[in-house]
Enzyme design. Sequence first.
Site, PDB file in Angstrom:
ATOM      1  N   TYR A  48      26.155 -10.859  35.146  1.00 46.73           N
ATOM      2  CA  TYR A  48      26.978 -10.424  36.272  1.00 46.73           C
ATOM      3  C   TYR A  48      26.656  -9.000  36.694  1.00 46.73           C
ATOM      4  O   TYR A  48      26.638  -8.078  35.892  1.00 46.73           O
ATOM      5  CB  TYR A  48      28.475 -10.516  35.921  1.00 46.73           C
ATOM      6  CG  TYR A  48      29.335  -9.660  36.838  1.00 46.73           C
ATOM      7  CD1 TYR A  48      29.334  -9.912  38.210  1.00 46.73           C
ATOM      8  CD2 TYR A  48      30.096  -8.618  36.357  1.00 46.73           C
ATOM      9  CE1 TYR A  48      30.090  -9.117  39.074  1.00 46.73           C
ATOM     10  CE2 TYR A  48      30.860  -7.821  37.206  1.00 46.73           C
ATOM     11  CZ  TYR A  48      30.847  -8.070  38.577  1.00 46.73           C
ATOM     12  OH  TYR A  48      31.582  -7.293  39.418  1.00 46.73           O
ATOM     13  N   ASN A  73       7.402 -34.931  34.753  1.00 42.17           N
ATOM     14  CA  ASN A  73       6.596 -33.956  34.010  1.00 42.17           C
ATOM     15  C   ASN A  73       6.931 -33.973  32.523  1.00 42.17           C
ATOM     16  O   ASN A  73       6.045 -33.969  31.668  1.00 42.17           O
ATOM     17  CB  ASN A  73       6.810 -32.551  34.571  1.00 42.17           C
ATOM     18  CG  ASN A  73       5.891 -32.272  35.739  1.00 42.17           C
ATOM     19  OD1 ASN A  73       4.770 -31.835  35.573  1.00 42.17           O
ATOM     20  ND2 ASN A  73       6.350 -32.568  36.937  1.00 42.17           N
ATOM     21  N   CYS A  84       6.378 -32.623  46.515  1.00 40.40           N
ATOM     22  CA  CYS A  84       7.680 -32.047  46.881  1.00 40.40           C
ATOM     23  C   CYS A  84       7.553 -31.070  48.051  1.00 40.40           C
ATOM     24  O   CYS A  84       8.533 -30.776  48.736  1.00 40.40           O
ATOM     25  CB  CYS A  84       8.298 -31.321  45.686  1.00 40.40           C
ATOM     26  SG  CYS A  84       8.357 -32.335  44.217  1.00 40.40           S
TER      27      CYS A  84
HETATM   28  C1  LIG Z   1       7.998 -35.966  50.056  1.00 47.20           C
HETATM   29  C2  LIG Z   1       8.471 -35.885  48.645  1.00 47.20           C
HETATM   30  C3  LIG Z   1       9.280 -34.835  48.263  1.00 47.20           C
HETATM   31  C4  LIG Z   1       9.755 -34.756  46.963  1.00 47.20           C
HETATM   32  N1  LIG Z   1      10.545 -33.695  46.619  1.00 47.20           N
HETATM   33  C5  LIG Z   1      10.994 -33.594  45.345  1.00 47.20           C
HETATM   34  C6  LIG Z   1      11.760 -32.474  44.944  1.00 47.20           C
HETATM   35  O1  LIG Z   1      12.042 -31.561  45.743  1.00 47.20           O
HETATM   36  N2  LIG Z   1      12.204 -32.421  43.655  1.00 47.20           N
HETATM   37  C7  LIG Z   1      11.900 -33.403  42.751  1.00 47.20           C
HETATM   38  O2  LIG Z   1      12.315 -33.308  41.583  1.00 47.20           O
HETATM   39  N3  LIG Z   1      11.148 -34.466  43.112  1.00 47.20           N
HETATM   40  C8  LIG Z   1      10.691 -34.585  44.367  1.00 47.20           C
HETATM   41  N4  LIG Z   1       9.912 -35.655  44.731  1.00 47.20           N
HETATM   42  C9  LIG Z   1       9.678 -36.713  43.734  1.00 47.20           C
HETATM   43  C10 LIG Z   1       8.533 -36.350  42.810  1.00 47.20           C
HETATM   44  O3  LIG Z   1       7.447 -35.957  43.563  1.00 47.20           O
HETATM   45  C11 LIG Z   1       8.221 -37.579  41.961  1.00 47.20           C
HETATM   46  O4  LIG Z   1       9.360 -37.889  41.215  1.00 47.20           O
HETATM   47  C12 LIG Z   1       7.053 -37.354  41.019  1.00 47.20           C
HETATM   48  O5  LIG Z   1       5.905 -37.010  41.744  1.00 47.20           O
HETATM   49  C13 LIG Z   1       6.796 -38.619  40.210  1.00 47.20           C
HETATM   50  O6  LIG Z   1       5.669 -38.461  39.418  1.00 47.20           O
HETATM   51  P1  LIG Z   1       4.795 -39.725  39.008  1.00 47.20           P
HETATM   52  O7  LIG Z   1       3.677 -39.219  38.193  1.00 47.20           O
HETATM   53  O8  LIG Z   1       5.671 -40.761  38.454  1.00 47.20           O
HETATM   54  O9  LIG Z   1       4.274 -40.303  40.380  1.00 47.20           O
HETATM   55  P2  LIG Z   1       3.416 -39.606  41.508  1.00 47.20           P
HETATM   56  O10 LIG Z   1       3.493 -38.146  41.416  1.00 47.20           O
HETATM   57  O11 LIG Z   1       3.813 -40.261  42.779  1.00 47.20           O
HETATM   58  O12 LIG Z   1       1.931 -40.015  41.143  1.00 47.20           O
HETATM   59  C14 LIG Z   1       1.524 -41.341  41.066  1.00 47.20           C
HETATM   60  C15 LIG Z   1       0.069 -41.416  41.433  1.00 47.20           C
HETATM   61  O13 LIG Z   1      -0.465 -42.607  40.890  1.00 47.20           O
HETATM   62  C16 LIG Z   1      -1.457 -43.087  41.757  1.00 47.20           C
HETATM   63  N5  LIG Z   1      -1.638 -44.511  41.479  1.00 47.20           N
HETATM   64  C17 LIG Z   1      -0.726 -45.509  41.608  1.00 47.20           C
HETATM   65  N6  LIG Z   1      -1.262 -46.677  41.212  1.00 47.20           N
HETATM   66  C18 LIG Z   1      -2.521 -46.416  40.838  1.00 47.20           C
HETATM   67  C19 LIG Z   1      -3.572 -47.230  40.362  1.00 47.20           C
HETATM   68  N7  LIG Z   1      -3.412 -48.538  40.196  1.00 47.20           N
HETATM   69  N8  LIG Z   1      -4.738 -46.636  40.091  1.00 47.20           N
HETATM   70  C20 LIG Z   1      -4.917 -45.310  40.267  1.00 47.20           C
HETATM   71  N9  LIG Z   1      -3.961 -44.491  40.716  1.00 47.20           N
HETATM   72  C21 LIG Z   1      -2.782 -45.049  41.003  1.00 47.20           C
HETATM   73  C22 LIG Z   1      -0.867 -42.822  43.131  1.00 47.20           C
HETATM   74  O14 LIG Z   1      -1.901 -42.764  44.093  1.00 47.20           O
HETATM   75  C23 LIG Z   1      -0.162 -41.507  42.932  1.00 47.20           C
HETATM   76  O15 LIG Z   1      -0.932 -40.418  43.375  1.00 47.20           O
HETATM   77  C24 LIG Z   1       9.402 -35.752  46.027  1.00 47.20           C
HETATM   78  C25 LIG Z   1       8.565 -36.805  46.404  1.00 47.20           C
HETATM   79  C26 LIG Z   1       8.100 -36.874  47.695  1.00 47.20           C
HETATM   80  C27 LIG Z   1       7.201 -37.996  48.095  1.00 47.20           C
END
Ligand SMILES: Cc1cc2nc3c(=O)[nH]c(=O)nc-3n(C[C@H](O)[C@H](O)[C@H](O)COP(=O)(O)OP(=O)(O)OC[C@H]3O[C@@H](n4cnc5c(N)ncnc54)[C@H](O)[C@@H]3O)c2cc1C
Length: 568
Positions: free
Chosen positions: A445, A323, A42
């Site tokens: 407030y 999370n 994020c």
């Molecule tokens: C630039 C950006 C800004 C964001 N800003 C916000 C925000 O302000 N507020 C908010 O609520 N959300 C935000 N998000 C979204 C938030 O980051 C995601 O919703 C959250 O990280 C999702 O969590 P996750 O565990 O599902 O996936 P991720 O956090 O994306 O983690 C998945 C991980 O799994 C790994 N992976 C995938 N396949 C494999 C495999 N086969 N083997 C091993 N590892 C693997 C990937 O490499 C990755 O690191 C943002 C996202 C981005 C990209």
Amino acid sequence: MKVIIIGGVAGGASCAARLRRLDEQAEILMVERGPYVSYANCGLPYHVGGVIEKESSLLVADANTFRSQFAVDVRTGCEAIKISPDEKTVELRNVETGEVTTEAYDKLVLSPGAASIRPPLPGIDLPGIFQVRTVPDARAIREWIERGSLFLTGMDKYSGFQTVKPKIRAVVIGGGFIGLETAENLVHRGFDVTLVEMLDQVLAPLDREMACIVEGFVERHGIRLALKDGVAGFQQTSNGSLEVLTKSGKAHPADIVILALGVRPDTTLARAAGIEIGTRGGIRVDDQMRTSKPDIFAVGDAVEVKDFVTGEWSLIALAGPANRQGRIAADVIAGRDSHFRGTQGTSIIGLFGAAAAWVGASEKTLKRIGDADYEKIYLYPNSHAGYYPGAKPIALKVLFRKSDGHLLGAQAVGEDGVDKRISTLAMALQMNATIYDLEEAELCYAPQFGSAKDPVNFAGMVAADILRGDMPLVHWDATDGGFLLDVRQPVELAVEQKPGAVNIPLGQLRSRLDELPRDREIFVICRSGQRAYYATRILLQHGFKANIISGGMLALALNCLLKRDSGA
Ligand SMILES: Cc1cc2nc3c(=O)[nH]c(=O)nc-3n(C[C@H](O)[C@H](O)[C@H](O)COP(=O)(O)OP(=O)(O)OC[C@H]3O[C@@H](n4cnc5c(N)ncnc54)[C@H](O)[C@@H]3O)c2cc1C
């Protein structure tokens, strides 16, 4: 018990840490394809913009922390390439060496996230085209910018006459929150920024008229918006820079292009393992994050979950749900009875010191699913007591059930206090609160923080007045044939007028009632709705058929903008 977690960022890392807190004996292996675990994606747009200067600040907890504090076997640079649900094994490939090993599991948690959408457009692999998804992505952008800046600095010194440094031109593709945040950060870096968006609005979850406020605001801060235009391809010009070609035939010059076209759930492994994929394209899970295969759980951006308001399956790429779902999967694996309540899509984006936030159902979602049992209000309360310096209006739209007053959703845009109002409404929504509950909410407030009637109370009071029949309400699109009464001061009409409206300032209304028709619907306006409400109450008690026009002239301004945009 051996638990393997695939993906080591938001959902995966939460799951690993929670599981260790619940079960000291479990053997936990967390594999991550990339170089880092538990990093703050994020924060990436702000690292691109230089607000978060150090890359290390994005690394919330590193692999060693997980090893030492949580006794988790963390393997970075390690990709899961095959799941065999019958054998309960996972094949892992060392990204660097290519070596493949097989690990058995008792429980498996998938948190692979979502992949950035990257359509096979002509020229998409040209140098200078980036995405913002991972730490290495952000690093690549920063390195590119630094290289580009060096070149331009050289140009500064080129001759005694050439004193104006040309701006670097950036084109951001996609008006979702990652695209807008990145665009804002590039403006901060002094770039000339154009944002291309296929839809007729930015921030698709917002209703169009609320997005319109955001659009005006970001344009005033230097982002050039090109809406209703899809990208057709990219080409390199003879001087090495880029052009973004759009479906309408335009060519936007660019020195750097950022792709922010959205994400889609990464379901590659799950599909290959025969795990059920839902109608929205995410891994189908129950409310305890169980997939269709025994002992396999899935969380985060890769799964589809029930929408809290509509009950529809939905995809939600947000850190909070990821999370919480990681934590719930850990609870369930450890034998606890935790359940995911569904997603409300509570979101916020900060832009140039202002914020837009939303929760629950939008009006367009309710229309799409054919739900007509709703009413909406627009209000523009101050972020804190108007007499204390720095108060800013918040444009607030609240949707609620016409039949029973249940809160359905809310959207807010403003320069102050947006976050706490939408967070409060998000909590109310999750507790199945009604607008009558909002009236009664006791919120903190003092003049610098809020008002004795907080915007949340105020929304409840306005909505409750409507449902109790104290304040008949119409919207601008339903005012034809009525008598328009404008109760603002004449001086205000010099700034903006509603043609055809009769002006009787609120203070004169009681003495001029004989100028008003008793046989017609009277639609009352002021700037934002408050004086129109007072006037409506006077008129109703004198036997007139009075209605307030929701949101007054401020709502009309948005309506006009929308009509102008649609050519109507
Ligand atoms: C630039 C950006 C800004 C964001 N800003 C916000 C925000 O302000 N507020 C908010 O609520 N959300 C935000 N998000 C979204 C938030 O980051 C995601 O919703 C959250 O990280 C999702 O969590 P996750 O565990 O599902 O996936 P991720 O956090 O994306 O983690 C998945 C991980 O799994 C790994 N992976 C995938 N396949 C494999 C495999 N086969 N083997 C091993 N590892 C693997 C990937 O490499 C990755 O690191 C943002 C996202 C981005 C990209």
